[in-house]
Design a protein around this motif. Sequence first.
Motif, PDB file in Angstrom:
ATOM      1  N   THR A  87      44.044  46.540  28.656  1.00 42.36           N
ATOM      2  CA  THR A  87      44.660  47.200  29.803  1.00 42.36           C
ATOM      3  C   THR A  87      45.980  46.535  30.154  1.00 42.36           C
ATOM      4  O   THR A  87      46.938  47.198  30.513  1.00 42.36           O
ATOM      5  CB  THR A  87      43.732  47.167  31.020  1.00 42.36           C
ATOM      6  OG1 THR A  87      43.198  45.853  31.119  1.00 42.36           O
ATOM      7  CG2 THR A  87      42.608  48.160  30.881  1.00 42.36           C
ATOM      8  N   THR A  88      45.994  45.203  30.064  1.00 46.68           N
ATOM      9  CA  THR A  88      47.281  44.522  30.189  1.00 46.68           C
ATOM     10  C   THR A  88      47.500  43.749  28.910  1.00 46.68           C
ATOM     11  O   THR A  88      46.576  43.557  28.118  1.00 46.68           O
ATOM     12  CB  THR A  88      47.278  43.544  31.379  1.00 46.68           C
ATOM     13  OG1 THR A  88      46.211  42.620  31.182  1.00 46.68           O
ATOM     14  CG2 THR A  88      47.083  44.279  32.672  1.00 46.68           C
ATOM     15  N   VAL A  89      48.729  43.303  28.703  1.00 49.70           N
ATOM     16  CA  VAL A  89      49.047  42.683  27.427  1.00 49.70           C
ATOM     17  C   VAL A  89      48.307  41.366  27.253  1.00 49.70           C
ATOM     18  O   VAL A  89      47.848  41.031  26.172  1.00 49.70           O
ATOM     19  CB  VAL A  89      50.566  42.491  27.338  1.00 49.70           C
ATOM     20  CG1 VAL A  89      50.933  41.737  26.086  1.00 49.70           C
ATOM     21  CG2 VAL A  89      51.247  43.841  27.348  1.00 49.70           C
TER      22      VAL A  89
ATOM     23  N   LYS C 101      54.540  51.914  15.025  1.00 57.79           N
ATOM     24  CA  LYS C 101      54.136  50.620  14.471  1.00 57.79           C
ATOM     25  C   LYS C 101      55.339  49.673  14.383  1.00 57.79           C
ATOM     26  O   LYS C 101      55.233  48.496  14.697  1.00 57.79           O
ATOM     27  CB  LYS C 101      53.534  50.851  13.082  1.00 57.79           C
ATOM     28  CG  LYS C 101      53.327  49.621  12.255  1.00 57.79           C
ATOM     29  CD  LYS C 101      52.140  48.820  12.720  1.00 57.79           C
ATOM     30  CE  LYS C 101      51.932  47.624  11.803  1.00 57.79           C
ATOM     31  NZ  LYS C 101      50.842  46.781  12.268  1.00 57.79           N
ATOM     32  N   GLU C 102      56.477  50.212  13.979  1.00 53.35           N
ATOM     33  CA  GLU C 102      57.647  49.347  13.840  1.00 53.35           C
ATOM     34  C   GLU C 102      58.181  48.894  15.197  1.00 53.35           C
ATOM     35  O   GLU C 102      58.680  47.777  15.337  1.00 53.35           O
ATOM     36  CB  GLU C 102      58.750  50.079  13.068  1.00 53.35           C
ATOM     37  CG  GLU C 102      58.453  50.143  11.585  1.00 53.35           C
ATOM     38  CD  GLU C 102      59.350  51.098  10.861  1.00 53.35           C
ATOM     39  OE1 GLU C 102      59.129  51.290   9.665  1.00 53.35           O
ATOM     40  OE2 GLU C 102      60.266  51.668  11.480  1.00 53.35           O
ATOM     41  N   ALA C 103      58.059  49.752  16.188  1.00 54.75           N
ATOM     42  CA  ALA C 103      58.603  49.394  17.496  1.00 54.75           C
ATOM     43  C   ALA C 103      57.653  48.496  18.281  1.00 54.75           C
ATOM     44  O   ALA C 103      58.091  47.601  18.992  1.00 54.75           O
ATOM     45  CB  ALA C 103      58.903  50.655  18.291  1.00 54.75           C
ATOM     46  N   TYR C 104      56.333  48.709  18.175  1.00 57.41           N
ATOM     47  CA  TYR C 104      55.369  47.986  19.006  1.00 57.41           C
ATOM     48  C   TYR C 104      54.526  46.982  18.232  1.00 57.41           C
ATOM     49  O   TYR C 104      53.831  46.178  18.834  1.00 57.41           O
ATOM     50  CB  TYR C 104      54.422  48.970  19.708  1.00 57.41           C
ATOM     51  CG  TYR C 104      55.071  49.820  20.774  1.00 57.41           C
ATOM     52  CD1 TYR C 104      55.049  49.411  22.106  1.00 57.41           C
ATOM     53  CD2 TYR C 104      55.688  51.016  20.465  1.00 57.41           C
ATOM     54  CE1 TYR C 104      55.629  50.183  23.086  1.00 57.41           C
ATOM     55  CE2 TYR C 104      56.276  51.792  21.444  1.00 57.41           C
ATOM     56  CZ  TYR C 104      56.241  51.362  22.753  1.00 57.41           C
ATOM     57  OH  TYR C 104      56.817  52.130  23.719  1.00 57.41           O
ATOM     58  N   VAL C 112      49.785  50.051  23.073  1.00 53.37           N
ATOM     59  CA  VAL C 112      51.118  50.598  23.293  1.00 53.37           C
ATOM     60  C   VAL C 112      51.347  50.866  24.771  1.00 53.37           C
ATOM     61  O   VAL C 112      52.378  50.503  25.344  1.00 53.37           O
ATOM     62  CB  VAL C 112      51.304  51.897  22.464  1.00 53.37           C
ATOM     63  CG1 VAL C 112      52.614  52.563  22.811  1.00 53.37           C
ATOM     64  CG2 VAL C 112      51.246  51.591  20.990  1.00 53.37           C
ATOM     65  N   THR C 113      50.312  51.455  25.427  1.00 48.99           N
ATOM     66  CA  THR C 113      50.439  51.744  26.861  1.00 48.99           C
ATOM     67  C   THR C 113      50.596  50.457  27.657  1.00 48.99           C
ATOM     68  O   THR C 113      51.423  50.375  28.582  1.00 48.99           O
ATOM     69  CB  THR C 113      49.194  52.500  27.354  1.00 48.99           C
ATOM     70  OG1 THR C 113      48.852  53.474  26.390  1.00 48.99           O
ATOM     71  CG2 THR C 113      49.456  53.164  28.671  1.00 48.99           C
ATOM     72  N   ALA C 114      49.786  49.440  27.300  1.00 48.84           N
ATOM     73  CA  ALA C 114      49.867  48.170  28.022  1.00 48.84           C
ATOM     74  C   ALA C 114      51.262  47.583  27.917  1.00 48.84           C
ATOM     75  O   ALA C 114      51.827  47.092  28.905  1.00 48.84           O
ATOM     76  CB  ALA C 114      48.832  47.203  27.464  1.00 48.84           C
ATOM     77  N   MET C 115      51.837  47.615  26.717  1.00 53.13           N
ATOM     78  CA  MET C 115      53.189  47.072  26.562  1.00 53.13           C
ATOM     79  C   MET C 115      54.205  47.876  27.345  1.00 53.13           C
ATOM     80  O   MET C 115      55.117  47.320  27.954  1.00 53.13           O
ATOM     81  CB  MET C 115      53.562  47.082  25.084  1.00 53.13           C
ATOM     82  CG  MET C 115      52.895  45.984  24.311  1.00 53.13           C
ATOM     83  SD  MET C 115      53.497  46.000  22.643  1.00 53.13           S
ATOM     84  CE  MET C 115      52.053  45.466  21.810  1.00 53.13           C
ATOM     85  N   ASP C 116      54.029  49.182  27.340  1.00 54.17           N
ATOM     86  CA  ASP C 116      54.948  50.029  28.095  1.00 54.17           C
ATOM     87  C   ASP C 116      54.909  49.694  29.568  1.00 54.17           C
ATOM     88  O   ASP C 116      55.943  49.618  30.236  1.00 54.17           O
ATOM     89  CB  ASP C 116      54.582  51.504  27.910  1.00 54.17           C
ATOM     90  CG  ASP C 116      55.241  52.095  26.700  1.00 54.17           C
ATOM     91  OD1 ASP C 116      56.159  51.429  26.168  1.00 54.17           O
ATOM     92  OD2 ASP C 116      54.844  53.183  26.282  1.00 54.17           O
ATOM     93  N   ASN C 117      53.683  49.448  30.102  1.00 50.78           N
ATOM     94  CA  ASN C 117      53.546  49.196  31.527  1.00 50.78           C
ATOM     95  C   ASN C 117      54.185  47.888  31.936  1.00 50.78           C
ATOM     96  O   ASN C 117      54.585  47.727  33.081  1.00 50.78           O
ATOM     97  CB  ASN C 117      52.060  49.176  31.913  1.00 50.78           C
ATOM     98  CG  ASN C 117      51.465  50.550  31.845  1.00 50.78           C
ATOM     99  OD1 ASN C 117      52.201  51.537  31.855  1.00 50.78           O
ATOM    100  ND2 ASN C 117      50.148  50.620  31.755  1.00 50.78           N
ATOM    101  N   GLU C 118      54.253  46.909  31.017  1.00 51.47           N
ATOM    102  CA  GLU C 118      54.738  45.596  31.401  1.00 51.47           C
ATOM    103  C   GLU C 118      56.185  45.367  31.023  1.00 51.47           C
ATOM    104  O   GLU C 118      56.692  44.275  31.148  1.00 51.47           O
ATOM    105  CB  GLU C 118      53.856  44.533  30.767  1.00 51.47           C
ATOM    106  CG  GLU C 118      52.424  44.769  31.167  1.00 51.47           C
ATOM    107  CD  GLU C 118      51.590  43.539  31.080  1.00 51.47           C
ATOM    108  OE1 GLU C 118      52.108  42.509  30.623  1.00 51.47           O
ATOM    109  OE2 GLU C 118      50.417  43.615  31.472  1.00 51.47           O
TER     110      GLU C 118
END
Lengths: 232, 142, 121
Positions: A87-89, C101-104, C112-118
């Motif tokens: 959910t978080t990184v 895959k190359e970007a994340y 992917v969503t978690a990285m986007d959120n942070e």
Amino acid sequence: MELVLTFLLLAFLGATALGVAKTRNLFSAVVLAGIFSFLSAGLFTVMDAVDVAFTEAAVGAGVSTVFYLATLALVGGKVRAPEIRITTVKEKQTARTPRFPLVVVVVTGAILIYGTLDMPPYGEPNNPIHRHVTPRYLEETDEEIGVPNVVTAVLASYRGYDTLGETTVVFTAAVGVMMLLSRLKKRDELGEEPWGEEPVESLDVGFGALEPSLESGDRLAEGEGRAEELAT
Amino acid sequence: MSDQIILRVATKIVVPPIVLFALYVQFHGDFGPGGGFQAGVILAAALILYGLVFGLRRTQKVAPSWLVRTCASLGVLIYALVGVEGIVLGGHFLNYSVFFPLHPEEGQHLGILLVELGVMVTVFGVMATVFYFFAARGREDL
Amino acid sequence: MNIVVHYNYWAFIFLMMVGFYILISRRNLVKKIMGLNIFQTSVFIFFISMGVVKGGQPPILPDDGRQLIFSNPLPHVLILTAIVVGVSTTAVALALVVRIKEAYGTIEGDEVTAMDNELPA
């Protein structure tokens, strides 16, 4: 005989689809998807759709398997364990296998089955679908088109507009893949990146490259590292 | 995979019949199962098999990247031009009967043949292009 | 209303729902595309099965002008082109997965969503 074949093929199709759902190795999932296509080609043959069976066998079991393998060579072949949820990184939680998708699927399936109760019986010659334009195609093709294969006649002549559109869609898909996968190397003097590709040494797509697939833990660590980079 | 002698020999034997079969499927499509879509895919499959075994560089000597890309667009052009030819000869778009006004069914036959040719060229070009681009991507990080 | 005549429609609905389940429950993007493909193929089979005529033949006219019962060629035409369009769009989807895959560095949807959120806004 036909009935037995249909039942057998349907049973195998169901088993293969469940196999795709179950396996966590993407390589075996790709192979199972290829088998699924091949079995459905068999079912098309039983249902008198020889042209469709031909296409499905060549496309579904052949070319699309190669595309999947080429992708796996680039992205790795393991699926992360379903119990872990990100959910978080920084954190990973263990989650129960989610029930909600199953409920959605069962409800949707029940509604669809309720819908089939109003459908005309399977294989009856008087079904509405057989009484609209089809008799004209079957009766006039010999005189108007002079081509024995009615499917070809309808595809290329009676419904030539459709096929022109579909061909354009296929072409557009190729343009999309070219734009997504071409490598952006040089910027011009305006700082914009031109689309381009460059010559390539040789190709080891697929089998060799698949073997050192990352373990799920490594993949997580890699993802975290990447995210920390992004965050700083 | 080019060091595998069995694969190399088998591929060399198998590829020509596949190409021949694609042409058979193309031109027999009026009489039996088959047609442009299937023929294009089979032709591309022959190229992809060659590419998997012998490498992208040798494959692109046979069918360079610009050639397959041209094929992808050329086929749509052939299809559309056959349609326009119907207008030029005084009929509707994609009406092949006007090609031979005295023998409409022969015009239809010719039109179907040309249109299927366009479909085959496009489908071959698209499948080969997609394969080339995926394969070329794989070499980037090596 | 006869229940038994619909058995094969139910089989296709089962296959379709398996594909749908893969699509919505798996987080791996390649797996999602496979689910979509299974869904698509079962729709194809459903279409073709509606064109079946009992005791019918493949719609290829015989040389000698015999009158045979033919299956409906129209669904065949529609599905024939749809299969090729389907593989082309699958190729586009797979190309998108490669770019993700190359970007994340991952192809798991929730990562992917978690990285986007942070990401810093």
